[in-house]
Structures are given as structure tokens and as C-alpha cells.
Design a protein around this motif. Structure first.
Motif, PDB file in Angstrom:
ATOM      1  N   PRO A 233       0.880  -1.225   0.129  1.00 11.47           N
ATOM      2  CA  PRO A 233      -0.081   0.238  -0.199  1.00 11.47           C
ATOM      3  C   PRO A 233       0.884   1.303   0.041  1.00 11.47           C
ATOM      4  CG  PRO A 233      -0.048  -1.186   2.151  1.00 11.47           C
ATOM      5  CD  PRO A 233       0.736  -2.115   1.185  1.00 11.47           C
ATOM      6  N   PRO A 234       0.294   2.283  -0.473  1.00 12.15           N
ATOM      7  CA  PRO A 234       1.100   3.727  -0.635  1.00 12.15           C
ATOM      8  C   PRO A 234       1.125   3.944   0.758  1.00 12.15           C
ATOM      9  CG  PRO A 234      -1.175   4.122  -1.349  1.00 12.15           C
ATOM     10  CD  PRO A 234      -1.008   2.713  -1.243  1.00 12.15           C
ATOM     11  N   GLY A 235       2.092   5.150   1.080  1.00 12.95           N
ATOM     12  CA  GLY A 235       2.429   5.658   2.490  1.00 12.95           C
ATOM     13  C   GLY A 235       1.803   6.944   2.503  1.00 12.95           C
ATOM     14  N   PRO A 236       2.324   7.804   3.648  1.00 11.16           N
ATOM     15  CA  PRO A 236       1.751   9.146   3.514  1.00 11.16           C
ATOM     16  C   PRO A 236       1.959  10.177   2.228  1.00 11.16           C
ATOM     17  CG  PRO A 236       2.870   8.557   5.483  1.00 11.16           C
ATOM     18  CD  PRO A 236       2.975   7.651   4.749  1.00 11.16           C
ATOM     19  N   THR A 237       3.076   9.933   1.777  1.00  8.22           N
ATOM     20  CA  THR A 237       3.476  10.818   0.703  1.00  8.22           C
ATOM     21  C   THR A 237       2.944  10.198  -0.721  1.00  8.22           C
ATOM     22  OG1 THR A 237       5.415   9.537   0.288  1.00  8.22           O
ATOM     23  CG2 THR A 237       5.480  11.322   1.872  1.00  8.22           C
ATOM     24  N   GLY A 238       2.438   8.961  -0.635  1.00  5.20           N
ATOM     25  CA  GLY A 238       1.720   8.422  -2.042  1.00  5.20           C
ATOM     26  C   GLY A 238       2.726   7.506  -2.513  1.00  5.20           C
ATOM     27  N   ARG A 239       3.803   7.102  -1.849  1.00  5.20           N
ATOM     28  CA  ARG A 239       4.826   6.148  -2.443  1.00  5.20           C
ATOM     29  C   ARG A 239       4.528   4.936  -1.854  1.00  5.20           C
ATOM     30  NH1 ARG A 239      10.266   6.409  -4.152  1.00  5.20           N
ATOM     31  NH2 ARG A 239      10.536   8.585  -3.468  1.00  5.20           N
ATOM     32  N   ASN A 240       4.534   3.924  -2.712  1.00  2.89           N
ATOM     33  CA  ASN A 240       4.344   2.301  -2.378  1.00  2.89           C
ATOM     34  C   ASN A 240       5.192   1.723  -1.744  1.00  2.89           C
ATOM     35  OD1 ASN A 240       2.124   2.773  -4.951  1.00  2.89           O
ATOM     36  ND2 ASN A 240       1.427   1.074  -3.786  1.00  2.89           N
ATOM     37  N   PHE A 241       4.766   0.970  -0.906  1.00  2.79           N
ATOM     38  CA  PHE A 241       5.662  -0.062  -0.272  1.00  2.79           C
ATOM     39  C   PHE A 241       6.161  -0.988  -1.399  1.00  2.79           C
ATOM     40  CE2 PHE A 241       6.273  -4.402   1.454  1.00  2.79           C
ATOM     41  CZ  PHE A 241       7.135  -4.134   2.504  1.00  2.79           C
ATOM     42  N   ALA A 242       7.469  -1.360  -1.452  1.00  4.97           N
ATOM     43  CA  ALA A 242       7.897  -2.306  -2.300  1.00  4.97           C
ATOM     44  C   ALA A 242       9.187  -3.133  -1.902  1.00  4.97           C
ATOM     45  CB  ALA A 242       8.400  -1.437  -3.465  1.00  4.97           C
ATOM     46  N   VAL A 243       9.122  -4.433  -2.533  1.00  3.13           N
ATOM     47  CA  VAL A 243      10.245  -5.392  -1.841  1.00  3.13           C
ATOM     48  C   VAL A 243      10.725  -6.109  -3.222  1.00  3.13           C
ATOM     49  CG1 VAL A 243      10.793  -7.429  -0.770  1.00  3.13           C
ATOM     50  CG2 VAL A 243       9.347  -5.947   0.413  1.00  3.13           C
ATOM     51  N   HIS A 244      12.086  -6.064  -3.357  1.00  2.00           N
ATOM     52  CA  HIS A 244      12.618  -6.873  -4.635  1.00  2.00           C
ATOM     53  C   HIS A 244      13.763  -7.797  -3.976  1.00  2.00           C
ATOM     54  CE1 HIS A 244      14.498  -6.891  -8.901  1.00  2.00           C
ATOM     55  NE2 HIS A 244      14.391  -7.998  -8.375  1.00  2.00           N
ATOM     56  N   THR A 245      13.473  -9.125  -4.115  1.00  2.00           N
ATOM     57  CA  THR A 245      14.471 -10.131  -3.740  1.00  2.00           C
ATOM     58  C   THR A 245      15.063 -10.700  -4.895  1.00  2.00           C
ATOM     59  OG1 THR A 245      12.971 -12.146  -3.480  1.00  2.00           O
ATOM     60  CG2 THR A 245      13.527 -10.548  -1.425  1.00  2.00           C
ATOM     61  N   HIS A 246      16.470 -10.967  -4.884  1.00  2.00           N
ATOM     62  CA  HIS A 246      17.165 -11.574  -6.333  1.00  2.00           C
ATOM     63  C   HIS A 246      17.871 -12.945  -5.566  1.00  2.00           C
ATOM     64  CE1 HIS A 246      19.218 -11.351 -10.045  1.00  2.00           C
ATOM     65  NE2 HIS A 246      20.486 -11.894  -9.336  1.00  2.00           N
ATOM     66  N   ARG A 247      17.206 -14.107  -5.988  1.00  2.00           N
ATOM     67  CA  ARG A 247      18.064 -15.099  -5.288  1.00  2.00           C
ATOM     68  C   ARG A 247      18.815 -15.726  -6.623  1.00  2.00           C
ATOM     69  NH1 ARG A 247      16.415 -20.673  -4.820  1.00  2.00           N
ATOM     70  NH2 ARG A 247      16.637 -21.678  -2.597  1.00  2.00           N
ATOM     71  N   GLU A 248      20.143 -15.976  -6.238  1.00  2.00           N
ATOM     72  CA  GLU A 248      20.959 -16.724  -7.265  1.00  2.00           C
ATOM     73  C   GLU A 248      21.206 -18.062  -6.760  1.00  2.00           C
ATOM     74  OE1 GLU A 248      24.638 -14.248  -8.186  1.00  2.00           O
ATOM     75  OE2 GLU A 248      23.112 -12.606  -9.391  1.00  2.00           O
ATOM     76  N   ASN A 249      20.629 -19.089  -7.138  1.00  2.00           N
ATOM     77  CA  ASN A 249      20.899 -20.468  -6.628  1.00  2.00           C
ATOM     78  C   ASN A 249      21.936 -21.489  -7.346  1.00  2.00           C
ATOM     79  OD1 ASN A 249      20.660 -22.808  -5.257  1.00  2.00           O
ATOM     80  ND2 ASN A 249      18.253 -23.094  -5.718  1.00  2.00           N
ATOM     81  N   PRO A 250      22.847 -21.816  -6.994  1.00  2.38           N
ATOM     82  CA  PRO A 250      23.897 -22.639  -7.871  1.00  2.38           C
ATOM     83  C   PRO A 250      23.078 -23.874  -8.367  1.00  2.38           C
ATOM     84  CG  PRO A 250      25.165 -21.923  -5.852  1.00  2.38           C
ATOM     85  CD  PRO A 250      23.736 -21.546  -5.684  1.00  2.38           C
ATOM     86  N   ALA A 251      23.294 -24.271  -9.655  1.00  2.00           N
ATOM     87  CA  ALA A 251      22.691 -25.493  -9.920  1.00  2.00           C
ATOM     88  C   ALA A 251      23.694 -26.156 -10.926  1.00  2.00           C
ATOM     89  CB  ALA A 251      21.256 -25.369 -10.742  1.00  2.00           C
ATOM     90  N   GLU A 252      23.503 -27.583 -10.911  1.00  2.00           N
ATOM     91  CA  GLU A 252      24.002 -28.379 -11.749  1.00  2.00           C
ATOM     92  C   GLU A 252      23.669 -28.107 -13.344  1.00  2.00           C
ATOM     93  OE1 GLU A 252      24.003 -32.517 -11.204  1.00  2.00           O
ATOM     94  OE2 GLU A 252      24.607 -32.106  -8.750  1.00  2.00           O
ATOM     95  N   PRO A 253      24.399 -28.118 -14.062  1.00  2.00           N
ATOM     96  CA  PRO A 253      23.782 -27.495 -15.648  1.00  2.00           C
ATOM     97  C   PRO A 253      22.741 -28.514 -15.960  1.00  2.00           C
ATOM     98  CG  PRO A 253      26.277 -27.530 -15.559  1.00  2.00           C
ATOM     99  CD  PRO A 253      26.046 -28.329 -14.130  1.00  2.00           C
ATOM    100  N   GLY A 254      21.687 -28.074 -16.237  1.00  2.00           N
ATOM    101  CA  GLY A 254      20.548 -28.797 -16.913  1.00  2.00           C
ATOM    102  C   GLY A 254      19.485 -29.413 -15.797  1.00  2.00           C
ATOM    103  N   ALA A 255      20.089 -29.225 -14.587  1.00  2.00           N
ATOM    104  CA  ALA A 255      19.071 -29.684 -13.329  1.00  2.00           C
ATOM    105  C   ALA A 255      17.892 -28.562 -13.327  1.00  2.00           C
ATOM    106  CB  ALA A 255      19.923 -29.514 -12.164  1.00  2.00           C
TER     107      ALA A 255
END
Ligand SMILES: NC(=O)c1ccc[n+]([C@@H]2O[C@H](COP(=O)([O-])OP(=O)(O)OC[C@H]3O[C@@H](n4cnc5c(N)ncnc54)[C@H](O)[C@@H]3O)[C@@H](O)[C@H]2O)c1
Length: 284
Positions: A233-255
């Protein structure tokens, strides 16, 4: 409501990367944790030879009731949930490892009906979804306005069906799909589980309003990357709450499953043994 019962006897359906890891941990550490492995089923039984004690190999999934499991862990394919999910719930709580199956409304309803009828819980493994509780809390508070999950990896890590199977990557990074998660799951059943978990964590948006993006990226040979972006939801100034997570998960090729996700599944198995066995769907 069904009486609270701590699961003790565990069956594992699927003996691929996740199944092998869970089975070896159950055999090595289970007794100390009060868990007993009572069966392992795999579509190709030959794969279990030499590593799963013969007495624990189950050859007919429809006979799983004979092993009296408290919890059955599905780590095979969404097809198992479509075809056998309700049958499993007749006998035990179910930990769903392939939640993309729940994008199918018939399957979801069948599981809910069976769960209520037999008093068993449908647990859903969060898998690669980071911040599951935070998403659920914001959703429950009525503040979740949008949720977008992007999964990127090398094309060899995809198992695509239907129109996506013939989609061609143009250049080093190609968006193969962008839209409601419900539309993606049938065509990327094994690569949309994180998005499906997000749709279940945010029932106010659900499969029709959580946006899934599938990206083929030639540079991600040994990695699965999941970005979760949400707005609140937006705060008092109108700016929205925002979250961005970036998950880098090592994986065997093709798995299809990255290394950290294997560990997350073991935590989900232990976690759902601590949760009350109440009918309905619960993320763990
Ligand atoms: N929730 C998540 O975030 C998440 C993350 C990773 C994997 N997964 C899912 O968990 C499941 C297992 O993953 P994995 O890495 O162990 O895969 P895997 O390919 O290593 O093993 C899958 C196993 O299931 C069996 N199988 C495949 N198709 C089947 C079918 N149609 N019917 C019955 N058995 C079948 C295979 O024989 C194999 O033993 C997959 O569905 C995968 O998409 C979910």
C-alpha cells in the motif's frame, strides 16, 4: 478438526534429485529426529536398486496405505498430484513438492475435498520462494497489491511442454512467458513451482493475478535466478511499499532443482512435521 498428530512414518514419492537427497537424510538422520522412512516409490523402480533397501521399495503406489504413512512427500512430477494426490490424502498428510499442479482448479478442489474428508493436511513446500511468510502476512493484512516472480536459467534447465516447447530463444536472454501463473503452469510444470508457491502464499491474488515470467538466459549455465517483486500500500506521501528479492541459486547444468532448494525441501519436511495436521493448504 482432525486431532493434532506428529507425523512419524514418512513415504517418499519420486527418487530423482530431491527424492534421493530426502531419502538419504531420512535413512541417516531420521531415527534421531523421530522420523521413520516407510516407503520410496519411483516410476522407474530400477533407479532405487542398490541404494534403497528392498523392504522400503514400494512397487505399487496405490498400495501405499499398507505402509501406514503419516506423511507422504511428493518430489516427482505434478502429474502425481493430479492422479494420486487425493488417494494419498486418504491415508496421510501430503507434502506437495510440485505445487504447479494446483494451478489446475479441478486438482486443487479434489485435494481440498479429500483433505477435509479424511482430515489430512496439504502442505506445500516453498521450494525456491524466498520470503514466503512475509508475502503471506502482507496478503493476509490486505496490503498486497501486486506480485511478480521471474525465474531465469539456461534453456537446458527447462522442461517445457505445448507451445513453450517449441519457443525459440532469440539472443542471449529471451522472455518465454509473461502473464498469470495459471497460464504458465501447464506448459512449464517443472519450472513454475516457485511461482505456484507464490500464488498459494498470496491467495488474494492467486494463480490468476500473480504474474510469472520465465526467462531463458544463455549466461546462466549453472544457476537458477528467482526475482520476487511486490508492491504494497502507499504511505503518507503516496509512495508505495515495495520489495525486490534476487536469489541466485547454484545448480548443476541442466538440473531443474538448484542446490539451496534441496536444503529448503529438507527444512520443509521437518517443518511440516511440527505443524498441526489440519485440513486445507499450508505452505511450509
Ligand atoms: N517447489 C519448488 O520450488 C521446486 C523446486 C525444485 C523442484 N521442484 C519439483 O520437485 C519435483 C522433483 O524435482 P527433482 O529435482 O527431484 O527432479 P528430478 O528430475 O531429479 O526427479 C524427478 C523424479 O520423478 C520421476 N518422474 C518424472 N516424471 C514423472 C511422472 N510423470 N510420473 C511419475 N514420476 C515421474 C522421475 O523418474 C524422477 O525419479 C519436480 O516436479 C520439480 O519440478 C519444485
Amino acid at each position: 478438526m482432525a486431532p493434532h498428530r506428529v507425523p512419524r512414518k514418512v513415504g517418499v514419492v519420486g527418487y530423482g534429485r530431491l527424492g534421493q537427497s530426502l531419502v538419504s537424510r531420512l535413512l541417516a538422520q531420521g531415527s534421531g529426529l523421530g522420523l521413520e522412512l516407510v516407503f520410496v516409490w519411483n516410476r522407474d523402480p530400477a533407479r532405487m536398486a542398490g541404494s534403497v533397501p528392498p523392504a522400503l521399495q514400494l512397487h505399487d503406489l496405490s498400495a501405499l496405505g499398507e505402509r501406514h504413512p503419516d506423511l507422504v512427500v511428493e518430489v516427482a512430477h505434478p502429474k502425481i498430484i493430479h492422479e494420486s494426490g487425493a488417494h494419498i490424502l486418504h491415508h496421510a498428510n501430503l507434502l506437495v513438492g510440485s505445487p504447479s499442479a494446483l494451478a489446475n482448479q479441478t486438482t486443487e478442489q479434489q485435494l481440498l475435498d479429500a483433505s477435509h474428508r479424511w482430515g489430512h493436511a496439504v502442505f506445500v513446500a516453498r521450494g525456491a520462494l524466498w520470503g514466503t511468510e512475509d508475502i503471506s502476512r502482507l496478503d493476509a493484512a490486505g496490503g498486497l497489491q501486486s506480485l511478480r516472480v521471474t525465474m531465469a536459467t539456461h534453456p537446458d534447465g527447462f522442461r517445457l511442454e505445448g507451445p513453450l516447447a517449441s519457443a525459440h530463444s532469440a539472443g542471449s536472454r529471451t522472455v518465454l512467458y509473461e502473464g498469470p501463473v495459471r497460464g504458465l503452469c501447464p506448459f512449464a510444470p517443472r519450472n513454475s513451482n516457485t511461482m505456484a508457491a507464490a500464488a498459494l502464499a498470496a491467495p488474494s491474488l492467486g494463480f490468476d493475478n500473480v504474474i510469472g515470467v520465465l526467462v531463458a538466459d544463455l549466461s546462466l549455465v549453472d544457476m537458477h535466478v528467482v526475482d520476487v517483486e511486490l508492491r504494497g500500500p502507499p504511505g503518507p506521501t503516496g509512495r508505495n511499499f515495495a520489495v525486490h528479492t534476487h536469489r541466485e541459486n547454484p545448480a548443476e547444468p541442466g538440473a531443474v532443482t538448484g542446490s539451496a532448494t534441496v536444503a529448503a525441501f529438507w527444512c520443509s519436511l521437518l517443518g511440516c512435521c511440527e505443524l498441526p495436521s489440519r485440513p486445507g493448504i499450508q505452505l511450509c
